[in-house]
Design a protein around this motif. Structure first.
Motif, PDB file in Angstrom:
ATOM      1  N   ALA A 284      39.164  -9.936  23.193  1.00  0.00           N
ATOM      2  CA  ALA A 284      39.146  -9.268  21.898  1.00  0.00           C
ATOM      3  C   ALA A 284      37.744  -9.374  21.322  1.00  0.00           C
ATOM      4  CB  ALA A 284      40.152  -9.914  20.953  1.00  0.00           C
TER       5      ALA A 284
ATOM      6  N   GLN B  66      39.650  -5.220  15.418  1.00  0.00           N
ATOM      7  CA  GLN B  66      39.451  -5.701  16.785  1.00  0.00           C
ATOM      8  C   GLN B  66      39.725  -4.600  17.800  1.00  0.00           C
ATOM      9  OE1 GLN B  66      41.786  -9.242  17.590  1.00  0.00           O
ATOM     10  NE2 GLN B  66      40.045 -10.570  17.187  1.00  0.00           N
TER      11      GLN B  66
ATOM     12  N   ARG C 181      38.676 -21.816  24.588  1.00  0.00           N
ATOM     13  CA  ARG C 181      39.074 -20.811  23.621  1.00  0.00           C
ATOM     14  C   ARG C 181      40.038 -21.440  22.621  1.00  0.00           C
ATOM     15  NH1 ARG C 181      36.647 -17.589  22.322  1.00  0.00           N
ATOM     16  NH2 ARG C 181      38.354 -16.202  21.784  1.00  0.00           N
TER      17      ARG C 181
ATOM     18  N   LYS D  96      34.757 -27.577  14.867  1.00  0.00           N
ATOM     19  CA  LYS D  96      33.511 -27.174  14.232  1.00  0.00           C
ATOM     20  C   LYS D  96      32.931 -28.310  13.384  1.00  0.00           C
ATOM     21  CE  LYS D  96      34.301 -22.305  14.659  1.00  0.00           C
ATOM     22  NZ  LYS D  96      35.649 -21.781  14.841  1.00  0.00           N
TER      23      LYS D  96
ATOM     24  N   ARG E 268      31.314  -7.461  14.041  1.00  0.00           N
ATOM     25  CA  ARG E 268      30.233  -8.252  14.658  1.00  0.00           C
ATOM     26  C   ARG E 268      29.409  -7.404  15.624  1.00  0.00           C
ATOM     27  NH1 ARG E 268      32.664 -14.330  15.541  1.00  0.00           N
ATOM     28  NH2 ARG E 268      33.613 -14.412  13.462  1.00  0.00           N
TER      29      ARG E 268
ATOM     30  N   ARG F  86      42.950 -12.281   8.640  1.00  0.00           N
ATOM     31  CA  ARG F  86      42.898 -13.746   8.658  1.00  0.00           C
ATOM     32  C   ARG F  86      42.357 -14.228   7.320  1.00  0.00           C
ATOM     33  NH1 ARG F  86      40.368 -15.170  14.674  1.00  0.00           N
ATOM     34  NH2 ARG F  86      41.627 -13.636  15.790  1.00  0.00           N
TER      35      ARG F  86
ATOM     36  N   LEU G  66      30.382 -12.573  19.932  1.00  0.00           N
ATOM     37  CA  LEU G  66      30.782 -11.177  19.737  1.00  0.00           C
ATOM     38  C   LEU G  66      32.168 -10.919  20.300  1.00  0.00           C
ATOM     39  CD1 LEU G  66      27.547  -9.324  20.909  1.00  0.00           C
ATOM     40  CD2 LEU G  66      28.251  -9.849  18.576  1.00  0.00           C
TER      41      LEU G  66
ATOM     42  N   GLY H  49      29.803 -11.708   9.137  1.00  0.00           N
ATOM     43  CA  GLY H  49      30.527 -11.710  10.412  1.00  0.00           C
ATOM     44  C   GLY H  49      31.927 -12.274  10.327  1.00  0.00           C
ATOM     45  N   ARG H  50      32.369 -12.600   9.124  1.00  0.00           N
ATOM     46  CA  ARG H  50      33.709 -13.160   8.961  1.00  0.00           C
ATOM     47  C   ARG H  50      34.398 -12.481   7.786  1.00  0.00           C
ATOM     48  NH1 ARG H  50      35.321 -17.137  11.889  1.00  0.00           N
ATOM     49  NH2 ARG H  50      33.454 -18.295  12.388  1.00  0.00           N
ATOM     50  N   TYR H  51      35.387 -11.701   8.094  1.00  0.00           N
ATOM     51  CA  TYR H  51      36.094 -10.947   7.066  1.00  0.00           C
ATOM     52  C   TYR H  51      37.569 -11.341   7.049  1.00  0.00           C
ATOM     53  CZ  TYR H  51      31.914  -8.094   7.142  1.00  0.00           C
ATOM     54  OH  TYR H  51      30.613  -7.669   7.067  1.00  0.00           O
TER      55      TYR H  51
ATOM     56  N   SER I 114      35.310  -7.913  17.741  1.00  0.00           N
ATOM     57  CA  SER I 114      35.436  -7.179  16.490  1.00  0.00           C
ATOM     58  C   SER I 114      34.307  -6.172  16.324  1.00  0.00           C
ATOM     59  CB  SER I 114      35.503  -8.115  15.283  1.00  0.00           C
ATOM     60  OG  SER I 114      34.243  -8.638  14.961  1.00  0.00           O
TER      61      SER I 114
ATOM     62  N   GLU J 136      40.234 -16.291   5.841  1.00  0.00           N
ATOM     63  CA  GLU J 136      39.084 -17.133   6.171  1.00  0.00           C
ATOM     64  C   GLU J 136      38.154 -17.159   4.981  1.00  0.00           C
ATOM     65  OE1 GLU J 136      37.817 -17.545  10.074  1.00  0.00           O
ATOM     66  OE2 GLU J 136      38.259 -15.482  10.606  1.00  0.00           O
TER      67      GLU J 136
HETATM   68  P1  ATP Z   1      35.356 -17.742  15.586  1.00  0.00           P
HETATM   69  O1  ATP Z   1      35.102 -18.953  16.399  1.00  0.00           O
HETATM   70  O2  ATP Z   1      34.110 -16.959  15.275  1.00  0.00           O
HETATM   71  O3  ATP Z   1      36.217 -17.983  14.384  1.00  0.00           O
HETATM   72  P2  ATP Z   1      37.695 -16.929  16.989  1.00  0.00           P
HETATM   73  O4  ATP Z   1      37.804 -17.860  18.120  1.00  0.00           O
HETATM   74  O5  ATP Z   1      38.541 -17.129  15.783  1.00  0.00           O
HETATM   75  O6  ATP Z   1      36.155 -16.757  16.554  1.00  0.00           O
HETATM   76  P3  ATP Z   1      39.024 -14.827  18.393  1.00  0.00           P
HETATM   77  O7  ATP Z   1      40.322 -15.147  17.785  1.00  0.00           O
HETATM   78  O8  ATP Z   1      38.805 -15.116  19.817  1.00  0.00           O
HETATM   79  O9  ATP Z   1      37.849 -15.452  17.522  1.00  0.00           O
HETATM   80  O10 ATP Z   1      38.694 -13.286  18.114  1.00  0.00           O
HETATM   81  C1  ATP Z   1      37.908 -12.513  19.007  1.00  0.00           C
HETATM   82  C2  ATP Z   1      36.711 -11.922  18.321  1.00  0.00           C
HETATM   83  O11 ATP Z   1      37.069 -11.356  17.072  1.00  0.00           O
HETATM   84  C3  ATP Z   1      35.631 -12.906  17.951  1.00  0.00           C
HETATM   85  O12 ATP Z   1      34.812 -13.165  19.047  1.00  0.00           O
HETATM   86  C4  ATP Z   1      34.894 -12.190  16.857  1.00  0.00           C
HETATM   87  O13 ATP Z   1      34.029 -11.214  17.397  1.00  0.00           O
HETATM   88  C5  ATP Z   1      35.994 -11.465  16.159  1.00  0.00           C
HETATM   89  N1  ATP Z   1      36.441 -12.131  14.931  1.00  0.00           N
HETATM   90  C6  ATP Z   1      37.237 -13.207  14.810  1.00  0.00           C
HETATM   91  N2  ATP Z   1      37.466 -13.510  13.525  1.00  0.00           N
HETATM   92  C7  ATP Z   1      36.777 -12.573  12.794  1.00  0.00           C
HETATM   93  C8  ATP Z   1      36.622 -12.327  11.391  1.00  0.00           C
HETATM   94  N3  ATP Z   1      37.230 -13.083  10.492  1.00  0.00           N
HETATM   95  N4  ATP Z   1      35.849 -11.279  11.011  1.00  0.00           N
HETATM   96  C9  ATP Z   1      35.238 -10.499  11.924  1.00  0.00           C
HETATM   97  N5  ATP Z   1      35.352 -10.677  13.245  1.00  0.00           N
HETATM   98  C10 ATP Z   1      36.118 -11.701  13.697  1.00  0.00           C
END
Ligand code: ATP
Ligand code: MG
Length: 423
Positions: A307, A127, A258, A210, A312, A113, A283, A120-122, A309, A115
């Protein structure tokens, strides 16, 4: 200038990778116990899959996809999540027709992604997720949630918070949707551009914004739980009843929605409450998506999954101070002196490894002292010493590096004698 790793990605080096392996093994073992089977889908898919499967009003589709055109002019996308592809594969391979129903699958692999990288965001992350397709029994909702909780607990996490909600069936959702539109419409110009777009397309997602989450209308927004029809309410009651029976603590939060468009009924998130975990506490996220299989061209089939990751999960383990890394040790290290002995150690090493021992030797023609040091660094239980004298008399000296005790074993029968000695 040296080339550096791309932004938002990481190398996982020896020393750290053991943690990953432990998590992967634990996840696979739990899936075996719960009878979820692995599915592997491609790293890239047709872009169209995610437009339809994830939903074109989501952040993922609007802002985060790695989309490219291949040399044949097709639009492809590195997968940003796993559910869409699993459901595509379920429909494409007609898994709904198999004898074993429901179909219970898990996946484990990298997602991509675009981002803004932060803790915690890569941009590439791993996953682990599961999907149970073909059952509308609230017990499977509870099972899916309990599998995620079991993984975290098995890895030593204690400070967890499970939040659940119900988004209801489509009748309930439509009623709620209208209430949301009535609620936000009069003052929608006070919200961000994204929310203004969401108002018509998917007003539920405004609650997930957000930027505007502190707006006063957010707090007074109509709760989905008040719009659940009788069936949806009973379904949710059952899920809660099963969770309580399994002694899984939860809190209900009617504002939990979600990010993905296809969810209905059960939605849940697992957060870390560990101090110092940071701003992003989610998480794991999951829920029910009864409309998705049909959207992907399969027959109407209910589904539920989650799902999470690994990144995290590891942050949460670090924040709670969990250290499950077992001591690294190897069985033996061959200390060989002189060319003849070095030649002999080639065969000896292979025989030991074939017999199942973890074994290493020196490859740098180091002096005896340095070879012993190398053995120590690897945590070898035994050092096997061969030099000219030993070769002549057909023996090797074996030293227990913990006790210092030393024995001579015959080279001809070495592996057998070593097996007995090291038991
Ligand atoms: P967030 O609100 O943190 O952006 P999300 O709703 O985009 O989360 P999901 O698409 O539901 O997350 O993904 C499921 C899980 O994957 C998340 O709960 C998180 O643990 C993990 N996750 C999501 N995006 C990332 C990321 N960029 N890097 C690391 N872990 C991630
Ligand atoms: Mg996100």
């Amino acid at each position: 200038m040296a080339i550096q790793i791309p932004r938002g990605t990481q190398d996982i080096l020896p020393g750290e990778v053991e943690k990953w392996q432990l998590i992967e093994e634990t996840a696979k073992e739990i899936c075996r116990k719960y009878q979820y089977q692995e599915i592997r889908t491609p790293i890239f898919e047709q872009t169209e899959l995610f437009l339809r499967g994830v939903g074109d009003t989501t952040d993922i589709v609007q802002k985060e996809m790695y989309t490219f055109e291949d040399r044949g002019g097709r639009s492809l996308t590195l997968r940003p999540e796993g559910t869409a592809a699993v459901v595509r594969s379920f429909a494409e391979n007609k898994m709904y027709g198999g004898a074993n129903q429901p179909v219970k699958l898990y996946y484990l692999g990298p997602m991509f992604r675009y981002e803004r990288p932060q803790a915690g965001r890569y941009r590439q992350f791993v996953q682990f997720g599961i999907e149970a397709l073909g059952s509308m029994d609230p017990a499977i909702d509870a099972e899916v949630i309990s599998l995620a909780m079991e993984l975290y607990k098995a890895l030593g996490l204690k400070k967890l918070r499970l939040v659940i909600n119900s988004l209801g069936d489509s009748e309930s959702r439509t009623a709620h949707r209208n209430a949301l539109i009535n609620h936000f419409q009069p003052r929608i110009d006070e919200f961000c551009g994204d929310c203004q777009n969401r108002l018509e397309k998917n007003p539920l997602r405004i609650l997930d914004c957000k930027k505007d989450h502190n707006h006063e209308l957010m707090k007074t927004a109509p709760s989905i739980l008040e719009y659940l029809n009788e069936d949806s309410r009973l379904y949710f009651e059952k899920v809660k009843q099963y969770l309580s029976a399994m002694e899984i603590d939860y809190v209900v939060d009617s504002t939990l929605v979600r990010g993905l468009d296809y969810y209905n009924h059960t939605a849940f998130e697992i957060m870390s409450e560990a101090e110092g975990f940071g701003a992003i506490t989610t998480l794991c996220g999951g829920g029910r998506y009864n409309g998705l299989v049909r959207e992907m061209g399969g027959p109407d089939t209910p589904g539920i999954g989650f799902a999470l990751s690994v990144e995290r999960l590891i942050s949460a383990m670090d924040a709670e101070g969990v250290d499950l890394q077992s001591e690294k040790k190897i069985d033996c290290f061959i200390v060989a002196l002189g060319e003849e002995a070095r030649d002999h150690s080639v065969i000896l090493l292979q025989n030991l490894r074939h017999a199942g021992f973890s074994a290493e030797r020196d490859y740098l023609e180091r002096k005896i002292k340095a070879q012993f040091k190398a053995a120590e660094r690897l945590g070898a239980n035994f050092a096997i010493i061969i030099g000219e004298d030993e070769l002549k008399s057909g023996v090797a000296a074996v030293k227990n590096l913990e006790t210092g005790e030393q024995k001579e074993l015959t080279l001809n029968n070495f592996v057998k004698e070593f097996s007995m000695l090291s038991q």
